[in-house]
Write a protein that holds these residues in place. Structure first.
Motif, short mmCIF file in Angstrom:
data_model
loop_
_atom_site.label_atom_id
_atom_site.label_comp_id
_atom_site.label_asym_id
_atom_site.label_seq_id
_atom_site.Cartn_x
_atom_site.Cartn_y
_atom_site.Cartn_z
N GLU A 1 -14.22 13.34 13.35
CA GLU A 1 -14.63 12.12 12.63
C GLU A 1 -16.13 12.15 12.32
OE1 GLU A 1 -11.27 9.14 14.61
OE2 GLU A 1 -13.20 9.43 15.60
N ILE B 1 -10.15 -1.62 4.85
CA ILE B 1 -10.65 -1.29 6.19
C ILE B 1 -12.17 -1.15 6.19
CG2 ILE B 1 -10.59 0.44 8.06
CD1 ILE B 1 -8.02 -1.29 7.77
N ALA B 2 -12.72 -0.50 5.17
CA ALA B 2 -14.17 -0.36 5.07
C ALA B 2 -14.84 -1.73 5.01
CB ALA B 2 -14.55 0.48 3.85
N SER C 1 -7.49 -0.67 -2.30
CA SER C 1 -6.79 0.30 -1.45
C SER C 1 -6.89 -0.10 0.02
CB SER C 1 -7.39 1.69 -1.64
OG SER C 1 -8.69 1.74 -1.06
N ARG C 2 -6.02 0.46 0.82
CA ARG C 2 -6.05 0.24 2.27
C ARG C 2 -7.41 0.66 2.82
NH1 ARG C 2 -1.06 1.01 5.42
NH2 ARG C 2 -0.45 2.19 3.59
N GLU C 3 -7.91 1.81 2.35
CA GLU C 3 -9.19 2.33 2.83
C GLU C 3 -10.34 1.39 2.47
OE1 GLU C 3 -6.16 5.38 2.62
OE2 GLU C 3 -6.91 4.05 1.06
N TRP D 1 0.82 -1.21 0.00
CA TRP D 1 0.00 0.00 0.00
C TRP D 1 0.86 1.26 0.00
CZ3 TRP D 1 -3.30 -2.84 4.04
CH2 TRP D 1 -4.41 -3.45 3.44
N THR E 1 0.76 3.28 -3.71
CA THR E 1 -0.27 4.32 -3.67
C THR E 1 0.14 5.48 -4.55
OG1 THR E 1 -0.95 3.71 -1.45
CG2 THR E 1 -1.51 5.91 -2.17
#
Length: 127
Positions: free
Chosen positions: A110, A81-82, A76-78, A16, A20
């Motif tokens: 947040e 995680i999602a 992607s990392r995001e 990642w 990226t």
């Protein structure tokens, strides 16, 4: 979505971090990953095995470059995680209760990010 072990996570973090923003979609080799994890003193074959397993799990994509494989994250990392967050919600007896509990636990900043994302999503669905 696949939960990652400690070594798998370290390898994915390298992928990642290194890929990226790559406009060419280029990946990195086993040697490059092993070098990035040199403080762990891993054998080349260990890194190769981890990358092979990650490919089998659909976490990475690989492409032959000469005699070596080049690896890049499948998502992607995001996005990863999602997906983990959504999987965790599936474990809840009540998704609504879990979401409310989560919403009450985030910081003000947040919460603003979440509000903005929900507003954007609602606008996209209307338009």
């Amino acid at each position: 979505m696949t939960r990652l072990g400690d070594l798998e996570r370290a390898v994915m973090d390298v992928l990642w971090d290194r890929t990226t923003g790559s406009t060419s979609g280029a990946g990195i080799t086993v040697r490059e990953v092993a070098d990035a994890l040199s403080e762990r003193e891993l054998a080349y074959t260990t890194v190769m095995t981890v990358l092979d397993r990650l490919a089998g799990k659909g976490m990475v994509e690989r492409e032959r470059e000469g005699r070596a494989w080049s690896y890049r994250p499948a998502a992607s990392r995001e996005a990863h995680i999602a997906r983990l967050m959504l999987d965790a919600l599936d474990l809840a007896g009540s998704r609504d209760a879990a979401l409310v509990r989560f919403a009450r636990s985030v910081t003000g900043t947040e919460a603003e990010v979440l509000r903005a994302a929900l507003t954007d999503e609602a606008a996209d669905r209307q338009g």
